[in-house]
Design a protein around this motif. Structure first.
Motif: not given
Lengths: 155, 155, 155
Positions: B112-114, B119-121, B133-142
């Motif tokens: 969803g975040a990606r 869309i935002a980009y 959106a970037f930080f949600v995707g980043y946080g999930v991976t971390v």
């Protein structure tokens, strides 16, 4: 449902998972490093990113290229170009039943070389520091690819 | 020959396969989006691509940089930089036997975040939409990397 | 400890491993091609890389952009953008128990298309050689993604 946890009890795969997670986390730090330099140096690629620093003509002056930011981006792209082959070849190599100590030696060398490559790129250290780090990582991947193709070639 | 289909009967791995396929297909759409803008706006990177629009000096004017095209390319590269760690860490996380609902929550948030990031980009939406959106995707991976290293560290 | 070697006795996975290793090795050759052109044409991105060719103002003239080098870099990035989805979708597709001959047809077409894409990009061949090679590789990945989502969708 199959109990997959037994897959991860394989020591080579556990080691691959650990080293891969470390090297991918390092790569992800490049994103935050870029963001850090963009914000502290006020260097942006998109108009919407620098709205808070001014509008119109005033904002446009922040849409520029900066040596420091470009250096981090080159290091990031070089990571991508080298870690993707390591991911693919390394996973298949791990599944092909290599000797545990040989496998761990490969993973350690690769992760160490990529961390050193980043340090050499960002400081920067004089050449051939970066070139050496690059070729050690490259050599490790080639060595795993060779072992994989030698033992399991199926075309 | 081993019956591998049982591997894919594992629900976490099936979910990972579905979400990964979706997010990689989305990333592949960025290639066609770039091609679409290059053709409709007549902006090319290679002389051989614009031969049909004229030759010699006449063709050279199509070898240029365009804001719209560069924006799509930045979104594409950002996808690559973030989806590659998700691929590697997510696969190994899926094999490490996580709780099904926790795993699915991770995958859904990331995908969803990606999608929201793209869309935002591309629209673009004002910041901090894209940054979030970037930080949600980043946080999930971390979060997946943390869980993996906590349960299976083997160096 | 589990005997993982049985995993790699699966013929589809062995074929995937072989073709993946070949296409990733080809991609890694792009790094050395870039390095080759940078050194022979004296075109560098970092000041520390051209120290041996002179210092100060004299060295700065080697920090430039070169058509040949940029072409190799674009081919390399296009590889990354297309091989990453192949890696992720192809691995999960291989685990989903496809027909062996269908799977091998997919892998062969993809690897052949990517090798032809590189040749068409670097020579360069006139269009639509490169575009065709791109779309064959793209189509193979889409076909595997479709098959995966059709048989194993789990959201």
């Amino acid at each position: 449902m199959v109990d997959l946890t037994q897959l991860m009890e394989n020591e080579v795969l556990m080691a691959f998972a650990s080293y891969t997670t470390i090297v991918l986390s390092k790569m992800m730090l490049m994103s935050t490093t870029t963001a850090f330099y963009r914000l502290t140096r006020k260097v942006f690629a998109n108009p919407e990113d620098c709205v808070s620093f001014g509008r119109g003509e005033n904002a446009k002056k922040f849409l520029r290229i900066d040596d420091r930011v470009e250096r981090v981006r080159r290091a990031h792209l070089n990571d991508l170009e080298n870690i993707v082959p390591f991911l693919g070849i390394g996973l298949l190599y791990s599944l092909s039943g290599p000797d545990l100590s040989t496998a761990i030696l490969h993973f350690r060398l690769f992760v160490g070389a990529r961390i050193y490559h980043t340090i050499a790129y960002l400081l920067p250290l004089p050449q051939p520091n970066r070139a050496l780090a690059f070729f050690v990582g490259y050599g490790v991947t080639v060595s795993m690819a060779y072992r994989l193709l030698k033992s399991r070639l199926y075309l």
